[in-house]
Design an enzyme around this catalytic site. Structure first.
Site, PDB file in Angstrom:
ATOM      1  N   ASP A  48       2.657   1.774  -7.647  1.00  0.00           N
ATOM      2  CA  ASP A  48       2.886   0.768  -6.610  1.00  0.00           C
ATOM      3  C   ASP A  48       3.094   1.367  -5.220  1.00  0.00           C
ATOM      4  O   ASP A  48       3.419   2.540  -5.077  1.00  0.00           O
ATOM      5  CB  ASP A  48       4.134  -0.056  -6.965  1.00  0.00           C
ATOM      6  CG  ASP A  48       3.841  -1.082  -8.061  1.00  0.00           C
ATOM      7  OD1 ASP A  48       2.788  -0.969  -8.713  1.00  0.00           O
ATOM      8  OD2 ASP A  48       4.671  -1.987  -8.255  1.00  0.00           O
ATOM      9  N   ASP A  49       2.921   0.506  -4.243  1.00  0.00           N
ATOM     10  CA  ASP A  49       3.306   0.747  -2.847  1.00  0.00           C
ATOM     11  C   ASP A  49       2.404   1.693  -2.070  1.00  0.00           C
ATOM     12  O   ASP A  49       2.721   2.040  -0.936  1.00  0.00           O
ATOM     13  CB  ASP A  49       4.771   1.222  -2.732  1.00  0.00           C
ATOM     14  CG  ASP A  49       5.756   0.151  -3.194  1.00  0.00           C
ATOM     15  OD1 ASP A  49       5.298  -0.949  -3.581  1.00  0.00           O
ATOM     16  OD2 ASP A  49       6.970   0.423  -3.173  1.00  0.00           O
ATOM     17  N   HIS A  97      -0.596  -5.795  -3.812  1.00  0.00           N
ATOM     18  CA  HIS A  97       0.860  -5.835  -3.951  1.00  0.00           C
ATOM     19  C   HIS A  97       1.408  -6.490  -2.671  1.00  0.00           C
ATOM     20  O   HIS A  97       2.429  -6.097  -2.171  1.00  0.00           O
ATOM     21  CB  HIS A  97       1.349  -4.402  -4.118  1.00  0.00           C
ATOM     22  CG  HIS A  97       2.774  -4.241  -4.539  1.00  0.00           C
ATOM     23  ND1 HIS A  97       3.362  -4.997  -5.533  1.00  0.00           N
ATOM     24  CD2 HIS A  97       3.745  -3.382  -4.109  1.00  0.00           C
ATOM     25  CE1 HIS A  97       4.627  -4.603  -5.682  1.00  0.00           C
ATOM     26  NE2 HIS A  97       4.884  -3.633  -4.818  1.00  0.00           N
ATOM     27  N   HIS A 114       4.660  -6.238   1.659  1.00  0.00           N
ATOM     28  CA  HIS A 114       5.724  -6.059   0.677  1.00  0.00           C
ATOM     29  C   HIS A 114       6.833  -7.092   0.878  1.00  0.00           C
ATOM     30  O   HIS A 114       8.030  -6.816   0.764  1.00  0.00           O
ATOM     31  CB  HIS A 114       6.299  -4.638   0.701  1.00  0.00           C
ATOM     32  CG  HIS A 114       6.805  -4.190  -0.644  1.00  0.00           C
ATOM     33  ND1 HIS A 114       8.111  -4.396  -1.061  1.00  0.00           N
ATOM     34  CD2 HIS A 114       6.181  -3.573  -1.680  1.00  0.00           C
ATOM     35  CE1 HIS A 114       8.249  -3.893  -2.288  1.00  0.00           C
ATOM     36  NE2 HIS A 114       7.093  -3.395  -2.682  1.00  0.00           N
ATOM     37  N   HIS A 155       5.825   4.630  -8.721  1.00  0.00           N
ATOM     38  CA  HIS A 155       5.510   4.473  -7.303  1.00  0.00           C
ATOM     39  C   HIS A 155       4.842   5.742  -6.794  1.00  0.00           C
ATOM     40  O   HIS A 155       4.975   6.803  -7.399  1.00  0.00           O
ATOM     41  CB  HIS A 155       6.778   4.162  -6.505  1.00  0.00           C
ATOM     42  CG  HIS A 155       7.349   2.818  -6.821  1.00  0.00           C
ATOM     43  ND1 HIS A 155       8.101   2.587  -7.954  1.00  0.00           N
ATOM     44  CD2 HIS A 155       7.239   1.625  -6.190  1.00  0.00           C
ATOM     45  CE1 HIS A 155       8.444   1.307  -8.007  1.00  0.00           C
ATOM     46  NE2 HIS A 155       7.931   0.693  -6.944  1.00  0.00           N
TER      47      HIS A 155
HETATM   48 ZN   LIG Z   1       6.540  -2.464  -4.428  1.00  0.00          ZN
END
Ligand SMILES: [Zn+2]
Length: 412
Positions: free
Chosen positions: A241-242, A291, A295, A385
Site C-alpha cells: 500500500d501507499d 488506494h 489517502h 506498505h
Molecule cells: Zn494506506
C-alpha cells in the site's frame, strides 16, 4: 537468516532392488545426489511424474498425514500434484529441510553421490532409461533449478498462448484445489506451437468464488466478490500500500526474482509523482489497484468527495498503464455503504486484508518477518506498505511462504 531451499526431482531409479530419487538440492550451493526411498513412496511418486518430457519437478518440503506434493513446471504452467509418502520419507524430508549447508548432505545415511561406482551396465534395472551411471545426467537434467524460473519466463515469452487449458484432476489434488489452468491468448506472431489445436479458454469457479489462472508472469487469482479479505487455503497474496515510491522498483524486482505475485494499492498523488514506477509494476505483470487520490478517510467523506477520490486516482493510473483499474482498497480500511455503492457502480472490487503486518508501525524488518512466521498465513491477504523495512523483509517473507508450500498470487 532464511535461506531458499529447493528440491528438484530429476528422476526415479531402481538399482539393486532399492529405489532412489535423483534430486538436485539447492541451498547455499547446489548438489546433485541420489536419495534412497522405500518402494511405495517411489512408486507413488512415479505415478505422478513423467521424465520423458521437458517437465521440471519440485518436491514440496511439506507433508500432511503421509501425503506430500510435487509441483510440475512446464512452459508457463505450474501444477501441484499430491502423492502418498511413507514415514521414512517424511523423516528423510525433515532431515533435508533442516540442512543448513550442502556440505552436511553427505552425513545423511540415505543420500549418495552416485548410484553405481563403476559402469553403466550395473545400473541396468533403472526405471528411467535416460540415466546411465547416475553421475552423468543428460544435458536437460543439468538445468539448474536456479535458472528454472528464468527459463520458464523466457519460454513463456517466446511461446504462444493458444488458449489451451488443462484440467488437473480433482482426485490427484488436495481437496479444494481442483482448478483449470489457463494459458491466455497472446501475440500469435510469437507462436512456436502453431500446430497445436486451439481450444477456447476455460475457467472454473472454486467454492470461494475465485477463478484461478496461471499466466506467463505470475500466478494470479481473479476476485469475483465485491469485497474480498481472504483467499482459499494454499494461497497467499502480498499487497503493498501507499506507493508508488522510491521502493517500488526494488519490491517489483524481488517479486520477479522469486517468480511470485504481488498487488500494489497506490495513492493518486504518488502515482503522479512516480509515473515510471507505475509503469514498471504494470510491465512486469503485477496488479495495480487504487488506494484513493489523497489517502482520505472515505467513511468520513461526502458522496461526491468519495467518488472523486476513486475516479481521479483510477484515471491517473490508467493514463500511465492503459489498462482499466479494477481493484480498490480504502485508506485505513474505512468505508461505508456509500463507498461500496460507488466502487461497485464503477465496476471495481474492494480488497481488504486479513493479515496486518503492522509494518508501518514497527518499521523493522525482523519484526515484520516474525509477525508473518507467527500468524496463520494460508489463505491470507497480507497487508504491507512500501517502506525500506518491507523491502528488507521481503525475501525472507517470500522464502517462508514458499516453504509453507503456498502459492503467492497476484490479485486481479
Ligand atoms: Zn494506506
Amino acid at each position: 537468516m532464511y535461506q531458499l531451499k529447493l528440491l528438484q526431482l530429476l528422476g526415479i531409479h531402481e538399482y539393486e532392488n532399492s529405489f532412489y530419487l535423483e534430486i538436485n538440492l539447492q541451498l547455499d550451493e547446489e548438489a546433485h545426489v541420489f536419495w534412497e526411498v522405500d518402494s511405495e513412496t517411489a512408486l507413488s511418486l512415479k505415478r505422478v511424474s513423467d521424465f520423458s518430457n521437458e517437465h521440471l519437478y519440485r518436491l514440496s518440503f511439506h507433508t500432511n498425514n503421509n501425503k506430500s506434493s510435487i509441483t510440475k513446471h512446464y512452459l508457463d504452467q505450474s501444477t501441484r500434484i499430491e502423492f502418498t509418502c511413507s514415514d521414512q520419507y517424511i523423516e528423510a524430508l525433515t532431515a533435508l529441510k533442516q540442512l543448513e549447508a550442502i556440505t552436511e548432505l553427505d552425513k545423511l545415511p540415505f543420500i549418495s553421490r552416485k548410484l553405481a561406482k563403476n559402469t553403466s551396465q550395473e545400473a541396468s534395472q533403472m526405471l528411467e532409461s535416460e540415466v546411465k551411471d547416475g553421475s552423468v545426467p543428460k544435458t536437460k537434467r543439468k538445468l539448474s533449478w536456479l535458472i528454472t524460473p528464468l527459463l520458464i519466463t523466457v519460454l513463456a515469452i517466446f511461446t504462444a498462448y493458444t488458449g489451451h487449458s488443462i484440467l488437473i484432476s480433482a482426485s490427484t489434488l488436495p481437496s479444494g484445489e481442483a482448478l483449470w489452468v489457463d494459458r491466455p491468448s497472446a501475440d500469435k506472431a510469437l507462436s512456436l506451437e502453431e500446430e497445436q489445436v486451439k481450444e477456447k479458454p476455460k475457467t472454473m469457479l472454486l467454492k470461494e468464488n475465485i477463478t484461478i489462472v496461471e499466466n506467463h508472469k505470475t500466478p494470479y487469482v481473479e476476485l469475483i466478490e465485491d469485497i474480498s479479505s481472504k483467499l482459499p487455503k494454499g494461497m497467499v497474496a502480498l499487497t503493498f500500500d501507499d506507493g508508488p515510491s522510491q521502493f517500488t522498483g526494488e519490491i517489483v524486482d524481488i517479486l520477479k526474482e522469486f517468480g511470485v505475485g504481488g498487488t500494489f494499492f497506490t495513492i493518486g498523488t504518488n502515482v503522479k509523482q512516480y509515473p515510471e514506477q507505475v509503469k514498471y509494476i504494470a510491465e512486469n505483470g503485477f496488479s495495480i489497484g487504487t488506494h484513493s487520490m489523497t489517502h482520505a478517510n472515505l467513511a468520513a467523506s461526502s458522496k461526491s468527495k468519495q467518488e472523486k477520490e476513486l475516479v481521479q486516482s483510477s484515471e491517473a493510473i490508467e493514463a500511465i498503464t492503459g489498462e482499466q483499474v479494477t481493484l480498490f482498497r480504502p485508506p485505513f480500511g474505512a468505508m461505508n455503504d456509500t463507498t461500496t455503492r460507488i466502487v461497485t457502480s464503477h465496476g471495481k472490487k474492494t480488497v481488504l486484508w486479513n493479515n496486518d503486518t503492522r509494518d508501518w508501525e514497527t518499521r523493522n524488518a525482523g519484526k515484520i518477518i516474525q509477525h508473518i512466521k507467527t500468524t496463520d498465513v494460508t489463505g491470507s491477504i497480507i497487508l504491507l506498505h512500501e517502506t525500506k523495512a518491507t523491502v528488507d523483509a521481503l525475501p525472507a517473507i517470500i522464502t517462508y511462504l514458499l516453504e509453507q508450500d503456498l502459492q503467492i498470487v497476484t490479485l486481479r
